[in-house]
Scaffold this active site. Structure first.
Site, PDB file in Angstrom:
ATOM      1  N   HIS A  80       5.011  17.743 -18.498  1.00 56.81           N
ATOM      2  CA  HIS A  80       6.231  18.009 -18.698  1.00 56.81           C
ATOM      3  C   HIS A  80       7.005  17.907 -19.873  1.00 56.81           C
ATOM      4  O   HIS A  80       8.231  17.698 -20.199  1.00 56.81           O
ATOM      5  CB  HIS A  80       6.976  16.647 -17.918  1.00 56.81           C
ATOM      6  CG  HIS A  80       6.525  16.571 -16.372  1.00 56.81           C
ATOM      7  ND1 HIS A  80       6.615  17.781 -15.454  1.00 56.81           N
ATOM      8  CD2 HIS A  80       6.238  15.651 -15.600  1.00 56.81           C
ATOM      9  CE1 HIS A  80       6.525  17.420 -14.380  1.00 56.81           C
ATOM     10  NE2 HIS A  80       6.094  15.889 -14.381  1.00 56.81           N
ATOM     11  N   SER A  87      16.237  16.349  -5.936  1.00 58.06           N
ATOM     12  CA  SER A  87      14.825  16.130  -5.757  1.00 58.06           C
ATOM     13  C   SER A  87      14.217  14.931  -6.685  1.00 58.06           C
ATOM     14  O   SER A  87      13.790  13.923  -6.029  1.00 58.06           O
ATOM     15  CB  SER A  87      13.973  17.345  -6.184  1.00 58.06           C
ATOM     16  OG  SER A  87      12.613  17.069  -5.920  1.00 58.06           O
ATOM     17  N   LYS A 127      10.038  17.683 -10.994  1.00 58.00           N
ATOM     18  CA  LYS A 127      10.523  18.271  -9.730  1.00 58.00           C
ATOM     19  C   LYS A 127      10.673  19.730  -9.617  1.00 58.00           C
ATOM     20  O   LYS A 127      11.523  20.189  -8.757  1.00 58.00           O
ATOM     21  CB  LYS A 127      11.730  17.289  -9.353  1.00 58.00           C
ATOM     22  CG  LYS A 127      11.624  15.993  -9.439  1.00 58.00           C
ATOM     23  CD  LYS A 127      10.444  15.387  -9.141  1.00 58.00           C
ATOM     24  CE  LYS A 127      10.225  15.521  -7.464  1.00 58.00           C
ATOM     25  NZ  LYS A 127       8.795  14.659  -7.343  1.00 58.00           N
TER      26      LYS A 127
HETATM   27  P1  A3P Z   1      11.783  18.646  -2.680  1.00 54.05           P
HETATM   28  O1  A3P Z   1      12.048  17.025  -3.067  1.00 54.05           O
HETATM   29  O2  A3P Z   1      12.940  19.245  -2.883  1.00 54.05           O
HETATM   30  O3  A3P Z   1      11.261  18.722  -1.463  1.00 54.05           O
HETATM   31  P2  A3P Z   1       6.953  18.464  -8.335  1.00 54.05           P
HETATM   32  O4  A3P Z   1       5.769  18.759  -8.085  1.00 54.05           O
HETATM   33  O5  A3P Z   1       7.451  19.067  -9.749  1.00 54.05           O
HETATM   34  O6  A3P Z   1       7.453  16.818  -8.659  1.00 54.05           O
HETATM   35  O7  A3P Z   1       7.880  18.916  -7.526  1.00 54.05           O
HETATM   36  C1  A3P Z   1       8.275  18.259  -6.207  1.00 54.05           C
HETATM   37  C2  A3P Z   1       9.092  19.239  -5.443  1.00 54.05           C
HETATM   38  O8  A3P Z   1       8.364  20.372  -5.111  1.00 54.05           O
HETATM   39  C3  A3P Z   1       9.572  18.379  -4.198  1.00 54.05           C
HETATM   40  O9  A3P Z   1      10.874  19.184  -3.819  1.00 54.05           O
HETATM   41  C4  A3P Z   1       8.278  19.015  -2.970  1.00 54.05           C
HETATM   42  O10 A3P Z   1       8.773  18.858  -1.963  1.00 54.05           O
HETATM   43  C5  A3P Z   1       8.259  20.450  -3.727  1.00 54.05           C
HETATM   44  N1  A3P Z   1       7.013  20.911  -3.343  1.00 54.05           N
HETATM   45  C6  A3P Z   1       5.802  20.497  -3.528  1.00 54.05           C
HETATM   46  N2  A3P Z   1       4.851  21.390  -2.782  1.00 54.05           N
HETATM   47  C7  A3P Z   1       5.424  22.423  -2.571  1.00 54.05           C
HETATM   48  C8  A3P Z   1       5.072  23.650  -1.835  1.00 54.05           C
HETATM   49  N3  A3P Z   1       3.872  23.902  -1.585  1.00 54.05           N
HETATM   50  N4  A3P Z   1       6.140  24.601  -1.452  1.00 54.05           N
HETATM   51  C9  A3P Z   1       7.290  24.277  -1.706  1.00 54.05           C
HETATM   52  N5  A3P Z   1       7.822  23.080  -2.127  1.00 54.05           N
HETATM   53  C10 A3P Z   1       7.031  22.151  -2.708  1.00 54.05           C
END
Ligand code: A3P
Length: 286
Positions: free
Chosen positions: A102, A132, A47
């Site tokens: 990860h 998140s 996340k």
């Molecule tokens: P939130 O749940 O705070 O919205 P991961 O990809 O490591 O699993 O992280 C997911 C988090 O990154 C989520 O956060 C998601 O919305 C956010 N995320 C994914 N793509 C993104 C982008 N292009 N810009 C900003 N945040 C992004």
């Protein structure tokens, strides 16, 4: 029907969701995988911007052409090395291979330091990571979850959380900060200025893109573009694995959402643990 259980497996000292991870897949990642000089690793604590980097890396290596990100799933383009599907995806990929993980540093591929392979580690404010992950654990049917956010914070701060605690993960990887084959990014910084981060990543990878290509990478890796891209937004994953009734993978994509979730007492407790665990580390989150 696809069965999905919220059960974990302990591998060495970390916990990973069972099913998608096996002892064999974890052994492959750590001990058997043979790194190549032109491999590129996208490393994150969950996340923290994993999917975002998968998109940016795919776009950089297509010189800004959006076709690959619009036609191939993110998890096939930049697969997780520790997952059981990882081995065949990675072994069958032509170089340069883009690989996600990860894993904490002590379980990272042992062959990596013997090569010139590069790695990018993205850090996000741990309180926002916690928020998140709380919402993600409701959607992801393979994750242990809690109804109440308050209870989830305790899980997040414990060693029972997936991939180990944020503190040890980040501290471990930050020992690489002076290694020229590593680039450290911050999720908050990327939110503030995506373009300059895309340029920074391209330069680090030795991929000098022209202005039009850089603009295209930025355009196709914004939160909105990714939320609308079925190849990156997990909308095609069956409800038995990602229950869309609980929310969407692309949730808010902002920094500071912890302020809407932590109570003052929890904030204080978190800060205390943060200060204690990270006392030798100089990082800040805007
Ligand atoms: P939130 O749940 O705070 O919205 P991961 O990809 O490591 O699993 O992280 C997911 C988090 O990154 C989520 O956060 C998601 O919305 C956010 N995320 C994914 N793509 C993104 C982008 N292009 N810009 C900003 N945040 C992004």
């Amino acid at each position: 029907m696809i069965e999905c259980e919220r059960t974990y497996m302990d591998y060495e000292d970390i916990r990973v969701p069972r099913g998608v991870h096996t002892v064999e897949s974890m052994n492959y990642a750590w001990k058997e995988f043979e790194a190549r000089d032109d491999d590129v690793f996208n490393i994150t604590y969950p996340k923290s911007g994993t999917t975002w980097l998968q998109e940016i890396l795919s776009l950089i290596y297509s010189n800004g052409d959006p076709i690959p990100v619009k036609t191939t799933f993110s998890w096939d383009r930049v697969p997780w090395i520790e997952q059981h599907a990882g081995r065949s995806l990675i072994e069958n990929k032509p170089s340069p291979r883009l690989i996600t993980t990860h894993l904490p540093i002590h379980l990272f591929p042992q062959s990596f330091p013997k090569t010139k392979a590069k790695a990018i580690y993205t850090i996000r404010n741990p309180k926002d990571v916690c928020v998140s992950l709380y919402y993600f654990s409701k959607i992801a049917q393979f994750m242990e979850c809690r109804d109440e956010f308050q209870d989830f914070v305790s899980l997040f701060l414990s060693k029972d959380i997936i991939f180990g605690r944020w503190f040890e993960h980040v501290k471990g990887w930050l020992t690489m900060k002076d290694n020229p084959n590593f680039l450290f990014l911050s999720y908050e910084d990327m939110l503030k200025d995506l373009k300059s981060n895309v340029i920074k990543i391209s330069k680090f990878l030795g991929k000098e893109l022209d202005d039009a290509a850089i603009d295209s990478v930025v355009e196709h890796s914004t939160f909105k573009a990714m939320k609308d891209n079925p190849m990156s937004n997990y909308s095609v994953v069956p409800n038995e694995i990602f229950n869309k009734e609980e929310g969407t993978f692309h949730r808010k994509g902002i920094s500071g959402d912890h302020k809407n979730h932590f109570t003052p007492a929890q904030e204080e407790e978190f800060e205390k643990i943060y200060k204690d665990c990270m006392k030798d580390i100089n990082i800040s989150f805007s």
